[in-house]
Design an enzyme around this catalytic site. Sequence first.
Site, PDB file in Angstrom:
ATOM      1  N   TYR A 217       0.780  -1.271   0.013  1.00  0.00           N
ATOM      2  CA  TYR A 217      -0.132  -0.057   0.134  1.00  0.00           C
ATOM      3  C   TYR A 217       0.787   1.320   0.077  1.00  0.00           C
ATOM      4  O   TYR A 217       0.401   2.490   0.160  1.00  0.00           O
ATOM      5  CB  TYR A 217      -1.069   0.130   1.245  1.00  0.00           C
ATOM      6  CG  TYR A 217      -0.364   0.030   2.484  1.00  0.00           C
ATOM      7  CD1 TYR A 217       0.351   1.090   2.995  1.00  0.00           C
ATOM      8  CD2 TYR A 217      -0.372  -1.254   3.023  1.00  0.00           C
ATOM      9  CE1 TYR A 217       0.902   1.002   4.399  1.00  0.00           C
ATOM     10  CE2 TYR A 217       0.232  -1.320   4.443  1.00  0.00           C
ATOM     11  CZ  TYR A 217       0.613  -0.266   4.996  1.00  0.00           C
ATOM     12  OH  TYR A 217       1.261  -0.464   6.200  1.00  0.00           O
ATOM     13  N   HIS A 218       2.151   1.107  -0.099  1.00  0.00           N
ATOM     14  CA  HIS A 218       3.224   2.362  -0.203  1.00  0.00           C
ATOM     15  C   HIS A 218       3.267   2.915  -1.422  1.00  0.00           C
ATOM     16  O   HIS A 218       3.052   2.344  -2.417  1.00  0.00           O
ATOM     17  CB  HIS A 218       4.370   1.898   0.512  1.00  0.00           C
ATOM     18  CG  HIS A 218       4.489   1.693   1.830  1.00  0.00           C
ATOM     19  ND1 HIS A 218       4.255   0.331   2.407  1.00  0.00           N
ATOM     20  CD2 HIS A 218       4.250   2.534   3.025  1.00  0.00           C
ATOM     21  CE1 HIS A 218       4.229   0.438   3.697  1.00  0.00           C
ATOM     22  NE2 HIS A 218       4.358   1.773   4.196  1.00  0.00           N
TER      23      HIS A 218
END
Length: 92
Positions: free
Chosen positions: A91-92
């Site tokens: 999710y980065h």
Amino acid sequence: MIKSFKHKGLKLLFEKGVTSGVPAQDVDRINDRLQAIDTATEIGELNRQIYKLHPLKGDREGYWSITVRANWRITFQFINGDAYILNYEDYH
């Protein structure tokens, strides 16, 4: 106890031992984390240095994250001793 999955590969690995839905190099790490999540009765039990447990913020508030490798995480909600909506994601 794990109650639900978002990621189909995690579900297959946890329920049937099928590894085709997750990266081969991470199968052992993912299995370790799934077992830890499944046996945890409170979120603090997952607070091991290697897991880097932390709550998510912003639109992901209410979710927790543990590290598998590099940017890859297992994210989930933990409510009353049960884990929901497990996902395997970067999710980065």
